[in-house]
Design a protein around this motif. Structure first.
Motif, PDB file in Angstrom:
ATOM      1  N   ARG A  71      15.853 -19.372  -7.411  1.00 15.60           N
ATOM      2  CA  ARG A  71      16.062 -17.989  -6.998  1.00 15.60           C
ATOM      3  C   ARG A  71      15.329 -17.757  -5.681  1.00 15.60           C
ATOM      4  N   ILE A  72      16.031 -17.141  -4.738  1.00 14.60           N
ATOM      5  CA  ILE A  72      15.455 -16.881  -3.424  1.00 14.60           C
ATOM      6  C   ILE A  72      15.452 -15.384  -3.161  1.00 14.60           C
ATOM      7  N   ASN A  73      14.365 -14.902  -2.587  1.00 15.69           N
ATOM      8  CA  ASN A  73      14.165 -13.483  -2.278  1.00 15.69           C
ATOM      9  C   ASN A  73      14.661 -13.221  -0.855  1.00 15.69           C
ATOM     10  N   LEU A  74      15.640 -12.316  -0.709  1.00 16.01           N
ATOM     11  CA  LEU A  74      16.236 -12.032   0.596  1.00 16.01           C
ATOM     12  C   LEU A  74      15.710 -10.750   1.228  1.00 16.01           C
ATOM     13  N   ALA A  75      14.730 -10.115   0.618  1.00 17.21           N
ATOM     14  CA  ALA A  75      14.168  -8.884   1.187  1.00 17.21           C
ATOM     15  C   ALA A  75      13.053  -9.237   2.158  1.00 17.21           C
ATOM     16  N   THR A  76      13.445  -9.889   3.240  1.00 19.75           N
ATOM     17  CA  THR A  76      12.474 -10.359   4.219  1.00 19.75           C
ATOM     18  C   THR A  76      13.127 -10.433   5.591  1.00 19.75           C
ATOM     19  N   ASN A  77      12.332 -10.753   6.578  1.00 16.76           N
ATOM     20  CA  ASN A  77      12.821 -10.912   7.938  1.00 16.76           C
ATOM     21  C   ASN A  77      13.874 -12.029   7.977  1.00 16.76           C
ATOM     22  N   PRO A  78      15.053 -11.764   8.552  1.00 20.35           N
ATOM     23  CA  PRO A  78      16.091 -12.814   8.591  1.00 20.35           C
ATOM     24  C   PRO A  78      15.635 -14.082   9.296  1.00 20.35           C
ATOM     25  N   ASP A  79      14.681 -13.977  10.211  1.00 14.28           N
ATOM     26  CA  ASP A  79      14.173 -15.180  10.870  1.00 14.28           C
ATOM     27  C   ASP A  79      13.509 -16.119   9.855  1.00 14.28           C
ATOM     28  N   LEU A  80      12.863 -15.543   8.829  1.00 17.73           N
ATOM     29  CA  LEU A  80      12.215 -16.374   7.813  1.00 17.73           C
ATOM     30  C   LEU A  80      13.248 -17.045   6.914  1.00 17.73           C
ATOM     31  N   ILE A  81      14.346 -16.361   6.639  1.00 22.80           N
ATOM     32  CA  ILE A  81      15.424 -16.984   5.869  1.00 22.80           C
ATOM     33  C   ILE A  81      16.024 -18.146   6.660  1.00 22.80           C
ATOM     34  N   ASP A  82      16.253 -17.932   7.945  1.00 28.38           N
ATOM     35  CA  ASP A  82      16.781 -18.986   8.816  1.00 28.38           C
ATOM     36  C   ASP A  82      15.844 -20.195   8.815  1.00 28.38           C
ATOM     37  N   GLN A  83      14.555 -19.917   8.964  1.00 31.42           N
ATOM     38  CA  GLN A  83      13.566 -21.000   8.995  1.00 31.42           C
ATOM     39  C   GLN A  83      13.521 -21.739   7.657  1.00 31.42           C
ATOM     40  N   ALA A  84      13.588 -20.982   6.555  1.00 32.38           N
ATOM     41  CA  ALA A  84      13.545 -21.612   5.234  1.00 32.38           C
ATOM     42  C   ALA A  84      14.750 -22.514   5.011  1.00 32.38           C
ATOM     43  N   LEU A  85      15.947 -22.034   5.373  1.00 31.86           N
ATOM     44  CA  LEU A  85      17.144 -22.848   5.169  1.00 31.86           C
ATOM     45  C   LEU A  85      17.145 -24.087   6.059  1.00 31.86           C
ATOM     46  N   ALA A  86      16.555 -23.992   7.256  1.00 34.35           N
ATOM     47  CA  ALA A  86      16.448 -25.157   8.118  1.00 34.35           C
ATOM     48  C   ALA A  86      15.538 -26.206   7.476  1.00 34.35           C
ATOM     49  N   ARG A  87      14.430 -25.753   6.925  1.00 35.91           N
ATOM     50  CA  ARG A  87      13.506 -26.680   6.261  1.00 35.91           C
ATOM     51  C   ARG A  87      14.151 -27.321   5.034  1.00 35.91           C
ATOM     52  N   MET A  88      14.826 -26.491   4.241  1.00 34.62           N
ATOM     53  CA  MET A  88      15.449 -27.001   3.020  1.00 34.62           C
ATOM     54  C   MET A  88      16.523 -28.030   3.339  1.00 34.62           C
ATOM     55  N   ALA A  89      17.331 -27.749   4.346  1.00 33.27           N
ATOM     56  CA  ALA A  89      18.376 -28.691   4.725  1.00 33.27           C
ATOM     57  C   ALA A  89      17.798 -30.006   5.226  1.00 33.27           C
ATOM     58  N   ALA A  90      16.740 -29.919   6.029  1.00 38.01           N
ATOM     59  CA  ALA A  90      16.100 -31.127   6.540  1.00 38.01           C
ATOM     60  C   ALA A  90      15.510 -31.973   5.424  1.00 38.01           C
ATOM     61  N   SER A  91      15.052 -31.307   4.359  1.00 40.70           N
ATOM     62  CA  SER A  91      14.388 -32.019   3.267  1.00 40.70           C
ATOM     63  C   SER A  91      15.369 -32.839   2.435  1.00 40.70           C
ATOM     64  N   VAL A  92      16.662 -32.519   2.501  1.00 32.93           N
ATOM     65  CA  VAL A  92      17.625 -33.294   1.711  1.00 32.93           C
ATOM     66  C   VAL A  92      18.519 -34.160   2.602  1.00 32.93           C
TER      67      VAL A  92
END
Length: 373
Positions: A352-373
């Motif tokens: 579960r991911i919390n989307l009530a945050t700065n969109p830049d942090l969501i972008d950064q999180a998805l970049a990290r997650m994608a790189a990790s796999v």
């Protein structure tokens, strides 16, 4: 100005669970705290009370009156004053209802995947769980509920999350009316957690269950704490259907667990910050659009069934082939997400991911997650 625009630097000054559980190199997108500033009318109300030492016990019906006004404005339905009673937070209200109306060993129905404290409040106080999972389409399984209510191990209560956490499903009036009719037919206490009631996408209709004629045996647990991000101010309401006797069976002190400062903050939000929460949900909807694009571009194997409720997203990571997706993303992407297994043992491949945050942090999180796999 955008409400979900606080920078990571600003957010890391906070001392709450979201920003202090993990080291500073981890992006926390797990627990349901919103990364927003408190609405100014609420700040003003709390500051004014503190300035005159108004820090005693709660009194009066201002919170209940404010809820009734909001319900009439938003949903065209108004509970009578006698239907509302003061409570602590939603989970303590649910606990009071279960302790007062069920016995140790009784069964309580829930719909996995569902908010982890639902499991805890049932099993931790000697009751047993009957699971009727949400359908693959993310809806309530009405046939499954009917079978569970009529089965050999008949439940004493049904604990419903509306809107549903973590999926974001917003139940229809027809679904809720059928649920209430089933509970009446089988004499099952219907307890409804409506803490996410105002957290729906723009243009989406939320139906308060007590606005339905067939649901007058239900009891709702409500708090402004989630909609306006007041987890630090514990306060809420029991709202009983016109025919609900269960609120007369509460344990001692169940109506005395609300803090006075919480009633001040929550009342100010309900009276003065309706447009504020609506703007938050406009921005959350934009973040849902963003998540949809980022998943398609970076993690197309991850499945997400977008729903219009809450600021949370329920992601199926099964196709990634990870033993434990939440642990993988924490260890290898430095992104903290909720482990799906805490919402039901069969959901270990979900996060579960919390989307009530700065969109830049969501972008950064998805970049990290994608790189990790």
């Amino acid at each position: 100005m955008s409400l979900l625009s606080l920078s990571e630097t600003e957010l890391r000054a906070r001392t709450s669970m979201k920003w202090r559980t993990y080291p500073d190199d981890v992006l926390p997108l797990f627990v349901a705290e919103m990364d927003v500033l408190t609405p100014q009318p609420v700040v003003n109300a709390v500051a004014a009370a503190m300035a005159i030492g108004d820090t005693g016990y709660p009194h009066g019906s201002a919170y209940a009156d404010a809820y009734a006004d909001m319900a009439e404005q938003r949903w065209g339905w108004r509970p009578a004053p006698g239907q509302m009673r003061r409570s602590g937070d939603v989970m303590n209200a649910i606990l009071g209802l279960l302790l007062g109306n069920t016995a140790p060993g009784d069964r309580v129905v829930i719909n996995p995947p569902v908010y982890p404290p639902f499991w805890q409040v049932i099993q931790g106080y000697g009751r047993k769980i009957t699971q009727v999972p949400m359908t693959e389409a993310g809806r309530l399984d009405l046939a499954g509920l009917a079978a569970a209510f009529a089965g050999e191990n008949k439940p004493a209560a049904y604990l419903l999350c509306s809107p549903h956490n973590p999926t974001g499903t917003v139940h229809t009036a027809e679904e809720l009316s059928e649920v209430a009719a089933l509970c009446t037919a089988y004499d099952v206490l219907l307890i409804v957690d409506e803490i996410h009631a105002v957290l729906v996408d723009p243009g989406v209709r939320f139906t308060p269950i007590l606005s339905l004629p067939r649901a007058q045996n239900a009891v709702v647990a409500f708090s402004a704490g989630k909609g306006w991000n007041f987890q630090a101010f514990k306060g809420g309401l029991y709202i009983a259907g016109r025919d609900a006797d269960s609120v007369n069976q509460l344990p001692p002190l169940s109506n005395q667990s609300t803090g006075h400062m919480a009633t001040i903050a929550h009342t100010a939000a309900l009276v003065h910050a309706q447009e504020w929460v609506d703007q938050v949900m406009v921005e959350v909807a934009a973040n849902k659009d963003l998540l949809e694009r980022l998943l398609a571009a970076r993690l197309p194997e991850v499945r997400w069934q977008r729903e219009p409720g809450t600021y949370l997203a329920w992601l199926d990571c099964s196709a990634l082939g990870l033993e434990n997706p939440s642990r993988h993303f924490l260890d290898h992407a430095l992104v903290a997400l909720n482990d799906g297994a805490t919402f039901g043992a069969m959901f270990g491949q979900y996060v579960r991911i919390n989307l009530a945050t700065n969109p830049d942090l969501i972008d950064q999180a998805l970049a990290r997650m994608a790189a990790s796999v």
